[in-house]
Design an enzyme around this catalytic site. Structure first.
Site, PDB file in Angstrom:
ATOM      1  N   GLU A 168       0.834  -1.212   0.000  1.00  0.00           N
ATOM      2  CA  GLU A 168       0.000   0.000   0.000  1.00  0.00           C
ATOM      3  C   GLU A 168       0.864   1.256   0.000  1.00  0.00           C
ATOM      4  O   GLU A 168       1.857   1.323   0.722  1.00  0.00           O
ATOM      5  CB  GLU A 168      -0.881  -0.026   1.245  1.00  0.00           C
ATOM      6  CG  GLU A 168      -2.261   0.497   0.997  1.00  0.00           C
ATOM      7  CD  GLU A 168      -3.057  -0.381   0.050  1.00  0.00           C
ATOM      8  OE1 GLU A 168      -3.182   0.004  -1.136  1.00  0.00           O
ATOM      9  OE2 GLU A 168      -3.540  -1.439   0.468  1.00  0.00           O
TER      10      GLU A 168
ATOM     11  N   ASP B   4       2.851   2.238  -4.945  1.00  0.00           N
ATOM     12  CA  ASP B   4       2.808   2.382  -6.414  1.00  0.00           C
ATOM     13  C   ASP B   4       3.539   3.634  -6.902  1.00  0.00           C
ATOM     14  O   ASP B   4       4.336   3.555  -7.837  1.00  0.00           O
ATOM     15  CB  ASP B   4       1.379   2.264  -6.986  1.00  0.00           C
ATOM     16  CG  ASP B   4       0.371   3.248  -6.405  1.00  0.00           C
ATOM     17  OD1 ASP B   4       0.713   3.964  -5.447  1.00  0.00           O
ATOM     18  OD2 ASP B   4      -0.762   3.284  -6.914  1.00  0.00           O
TER      19      ASP B   4
ATOM     20  N   GLY C 275     -12.912   2.342  -1.842  1.00  0.00           N
ATOM     21  CA  GLY C 275     -11.529   1.906  -1.972  1.00  0.00           C
ATOM     22  C   GLY C 275     -11.404   0.588  -2.699  1.00  0.00           C
ATOM     23  O   GLY C 275     -10.352  -0.052  -2.665  1.00  0.00           O
ATOM     24  N   LEU C 276     -12.464   0.148  -3.371  1.00  0.00           N
ATOM     25  CA  LEU C 276     -12.405  -1.113  -4.121  1.00  0.00           C
ATOM     26  C   LEU C 276     -12.391  -0.834  -5.619  1.00  0.00           C
ATOM     27  O   LEU C 276     -12.577  -1.723  -6.428  1.00  0.00           O
ATOM     28  CB  LEU C 276     -13.587  -2.011  -3.717  1.00  0.00           C
ATOM     29  CG  LEU C 276     -13.604  -2.333  -2.211  1.00  0.00           C
ATOM     30  CD1 LEU C 276     -14.859  -3.111  -1.828  1.00  0.00           C
ATOM     31  CD2 LEU C 276     -12.352  -3.108  -1.800  1.00  0.00           C
ATOM     32  N   SER C 277     -12.182   0.416  -5.936  1.00  0.00           N
ATOM     33  CA  SER C 277     -11.902   0.829  -7.301  1.00  0.00           C
ATOM     34  C   SER C 277     -13.058   0.689  -8.280  1.00  0.00           C
ATOM     35  O   SER C 277     -12.903   0.171  -9.377  1.00  0.00           O
ATOM     36  CB  SER C 277     -10.688   0.068  -7.825  1.00  0.00           C
ATOM     37  OG  SER C 277      -9.839   0.983  -8.414  1.00  0.00           O
ATOM     38  N   SER C 278     -14.184   1.218  -7.887  1.00  0.00           N
ATOM     39  CA  SER C 278     -15.287   1.303  -8.843  1.00  0.00           C
ATOM     40  C   SER C 278     -14.904   2.228  -9.994  1.00  0.00           C
ATOM     41  O   SER C 278     -15.388   2.061 -11.114  1.00  0.00           O
ATOM     42  CB  SER C 278     -16.549   1.818  -8.158  1.00  0.00           C
ATOM     43  OG  SER C 278     -16.405   3.165  -7.758  1.00  0.00           O
ATOM     44  N   SER C 279     -14.026   3.191  -9.721  1.00  0.00           N
ATOM     45  CA  SER C 279     -13.636   4.113 -10.794  1.00  0.00           C
ATOM     46  C   SER C 279     -12.858   3.382 -11.883  1.00  0.00           C
ATOM     47  O   SER C 279     -13.145   3.531 -13.068  1.00  0.00           O
ATOM     48  CB  SER C 279     -12.823   5.285 -10.234  1.00  0.00           C
ATOM     49  OG  SER C 279     -11.681   4.846  -9.541  1.00  0.00           O
TER      50      SER C 279
ATOM     51  N   ASP D 134      -4.874   0.127  -9.735  1.00  0.00           N
ATOM     52  CA  ASP D 134      -6.282  -0.248  -9.891  1.00  0.00           C
ATOM     53  C   ASP D 134      -6.578  -0.737 -11.308  1.00  0.00           C
ATOM     54  O   ASP D 134      -7.229  -1.761 -11.514  1.00  0.00           O
ATOM     55  CB  ASP D 134      -7.190   0.963  -9.613  1.00  0.00           C
ATOM     56  CG  ASP D 134      -6.915   1.594  -8.271  1.00  0.00           C
ATOM     57  OD1 ASP D 134      -6.130   1.021  -7.491  1.00  0.00           O
ATOM     58  OD2 ASP D 134      -7.488   2.672  -8.006  1.00  0.00           O
TER      59      ASP D 134
HETATM   60  P1  ADP Z   1     -13.492   3.991  -5.703  1.00  0.00           P
HETATM   61  O1  ADP Z   1     -12.754   3.864  -6.974  1.00  0.00           O
HETATM   62  O2  ADP Z   1     -12.699   3.565  -4.523  1.00  0.00           O
HETATM   63  O3  ADP Z   1     -14.829   3.337  -5.717  1.00  0.00           O
HETATM   64  P2  ADP Z   1     -13.423   6.747  -6.456  1.00  0.00           P
HETATM   65  O4  ADP Z   1     -13.725   7.994  -5.725  1.00  0.00           O
HETATM   66  O5  ADP Z   1     -12.086   6.583  -7.062  1.00  0.00           O
HETATM   67  O6  ADP Z   1     -13.760   5.546  -5.462  1.00  0.00           O
HETATM   68  O7  ADP Z   1     -14.461   6.559  -7.630  1.00  0.00           O
HETATM   69  C1  ADP Z   1     -15.846   6.687  -7.400  1.00  0.00           C
HETATM   70  C2  ADP Z   1     -16.446   7.535  -8.516  1.00  0.00           C
HETATM   71  O8  ADP Z   1     -16.397   6.789  -9.749  1.00  0.00           O
HETATM   72  C3  ADP Z   1     -17.894   7.841  -8.308  1.00  0.00           C
HETATM   73  O9  ADP Z   1     -18.054   9.002  -7.525  1.00  0.00           O
HETATM   74  C4  ADP Z   1     -18.374   8.050  -9.733  1.00  0.00           C
HETATM   75  O10 ADP Z   1     -18.006   9.333 -10.200  1.00  0.00           O
HETATM   76  C5  ADP Z   1     -17.562   7.041 -10.516  1.00  0.00           C
HETATM   77  N1  ADP Z   1     -18.284   5.762 -10.648  1.00  0.00           N
HETATM   78  C6  ADP Z   1     -17.856   4.555 -10.247  1.00  0.00           C
HETATM   79  N2  ADP Z   1     -18.764   3.583 -10.528  1.00  0.00           N
HETATM   80  C7  ADP Z   1     -19.796   4.205 -11.146  1.00  0.00           C
HETATM   81  C8  ADP Z   1     -21.057   3.767 -11.680  1.00  0.00           C
HETATM   82  N3  ADP Z   1     -21.434   2.491 -11.638  1.00  0.00           N
HETATM   83  N4  ADP Z   1     -21.850   4.703 -12.219  1.00  0.00           N
HETATM   84  C9  ADP Z   1     -21.499   6.002 -12.264  1.00  0.00           C
HETATM   85  N5  ADP Z   1     -20.341   6.462 -11.777  1.00  0.00           N
HETATM   86  C10 ADP Z   1     -19.494   5.598 -11.221  1.00  0.00           C
HETATM   87 MG    MG Z   2     -10.981   4.881  -7.508  1.00  0.00          MG
END
Ligand code: ADP
Ligand code: MG
Length: 423
Positions: free
Chosen positions: A46, A49, A143-147, A201
């Site tokens: 952690e 990177d 923090g599980l990288s939805s982005s 990520d």
């Molecule tokens: P993490 O990557 O840890 O989940 P981030 O702050 O890096 O947190 O990313 C979250 C952002 O990514 C959300 O606020 C949104 O802007 C975008 N995002 C992620 N998943 C989606 C989704 N399914 N639909 C729309 N936006 C999303």
């Molecule tokens: Mg992210």
């Protein structure tokens, strides 16, 4: 009795059906295809990177699904079940870096940014517009990288729709092509979404393999696939989403980076990885290095980074030497110790933990976890615990109870296995 919310992953059939349905109700007609990419959880390594270090993420079974149809113009239309269901329109010719007049805002920047970056990187020319419907079972902002899951799903969608030939097939993924998609997704997140993240990520989401952890060398992007079958050893990796806000883009992250850079330049090395290599090779000691630094803060930050890189190496060695059912006894203890030491270092030396993360770790350890640590950038987000599979329910219930008693929001629990990459 505290409620325990288990966030199970959708299977591909469910994810595809949900994305297609949202597509059809929003735009009419059927999508050309559905693409998906996983979130990730980092096992160890952690804040390494951006120091040219090592990290060991797995791709989660939790994925973001995008149903897409090619358009004949340069417009993208976007809808996400996570963003209220309104359709957002973006002209691809008007996308520019954060801070410029053509700035795209909000979650659309993660999608539009990928197209912009693919073109900037010379990987694509004049990409076609897309109609996109997004659904996801990756918790956002945890923090599980939805982005990265969103960026990478979109990247493989464009790869296919515009015939870029980078991702390869599901049976034979092209790692070289995927590395280039990683670069594009990183640029999208850094320059268009304006979030300063390293490349871990996106690498996990695009380059991981099912049944393996991804040993990522952040200096040159090289990867090694380390077999990981915890279930065979009777173990479970429990991920706990604390639902405490994490703010990566916030000043703390930038400050840690700056401190590491200042320390490296004071030591006359390109990055702190060089220090870790030197200590591991026995060319110097950590004490000698620390004595040359400016102040206690620099010393603490460097101590974390260097020992963390050493821990990644040690943990990977144990996994390699004790695959599958053999991860028991002393080897398992050592893996657990590395996880525990990582957390303590992040809490005490790097100072990026949070009350909620410490609570998960303490409770998991008290209920027999072999090791537990915060994961991700910190200040909130998620924690992991390596537990006996037959005690996972006990740990889950105990953590939920502890949060309830502390008056904290109920956490979410994700059973994690090393899943496959974007496709
Ligand atoms: P993490 O990557 O840890 O989940 P981030 O702050 O890096 O947190 O990313 C979250 C952002 O990514 C959300 O606020 C949104 O802007 C975008 N995002 C992620 N998943 C989606 C989704 N399914 N639909 C729309 N936006 C999303
Ligand atoms: Mg992210």
């Amino acid at each position: 009795n505290a409620t325990t919310e288990v966030l199970t992953a959708w299977d591909a059939t469910e994810g595809t059906a949900r994305a297609s349905e949202l597509f059809t109700t929003t735009y009419g007609g059927a999508p050309d295809g559905v693409f998906s990419a996983p979130g990730r959880v980092n096992i160890i390594g952690e804040h390494t990177d951006y120091n040219g270090g090592l990290a060991l993420p797995i791709a989660l079974p939790h994925r973001t699904y995008v149903a897409v149809a090619r358009r004949e113009d340069r417009t993208i239309r976007l809808v996400s079940s996570a963003a209220g269901g309104d359709v957002v329109e973006v002209d691809l010719d008007a996308v520019g870096p954060a801070g410029t007049p053509s700035e795209v805002s909000g979650w659309a920047s993660y999608v539009a940014g990928v197209a912009w970056a693919l073109e900037q990187e010379g990987l694509a020319r004049d990409l076609p517009g897309l109609d996109v419907a997004v659904v996801s079972c990756v918790p956002t902002g945890s923090g599980l990288s939805s982005s990265a899951a969103l960026e990478c799903a979109v990247a493989v969608a464009w790869d296919e729709v515009a015939d870029l030939g980078l991702a390869g097939s599901v049976e034979e993924p092209s790692d070289a092509g995927r590395s280039r998609l990683v670069s594009a997704c990183v640029r999208a997140e850094n320059e268009i979404a304006g979030a300063p993240t390293g490349g871990m990520d996106q690498a996990a989401s695009l380059r991981a393999r099912a049944g393996h952890a991804l040993l990522l060398d952040c200096r040159d992007g090289a990867v090694e696939h380390v077999p990981l079958d915890l279930a065979a050893a009777g173990l479970e990796l429990l991920v706990v989403d604390t639902r405490a806000e994490h703010s990566h883009a916030g000043g703390e992250y930038g400050q840690r980076r700056a401190t590491c850079e200042a320390a490296a330049s004071r030591l006359g090395v390109p990055d702190l990885r060089a220090v870790a290599e030197a200590t591991m090779a026995g060319e110097t000691t950590l004490e000698e290095i620390l004595a040359r630094l400016a102040d206690d803060e620099q010393r603490a930050r460097v101590r974390h980074v260097v020992t963390e890189i050493e821990r990644v190496r040690r943990l990977v060695r144990r996994l390699r030497d004790h695959p599958g059912t053999q991860l028991r006894g002393e080897a398992l203890d050592q893996v657990g110790e590395a996880l525990d030491a990582s957390h303590d270092s992040l809490r005490d030396d790097y100072e990026v933990s949070a009350r909620e993360l410490d609570l998960v770790v303490d409770v998991a350890r008290a209920h027999g976890a072999h090791g537990a640590r915060m994961t991700g950038g910190g200040f909130g987000g998620s924690a992991i615990a390596l537990v006996e599979a037959d005690r996972a329910d006990e740990v889950t219930a105990a953590v939920a109870r502890a949060f309830d008693e502390a008056g904290l929001r109920a956490p979410g629990f994700l059973p994690a296995v090393a899943a496959g990459p974007a496709g």
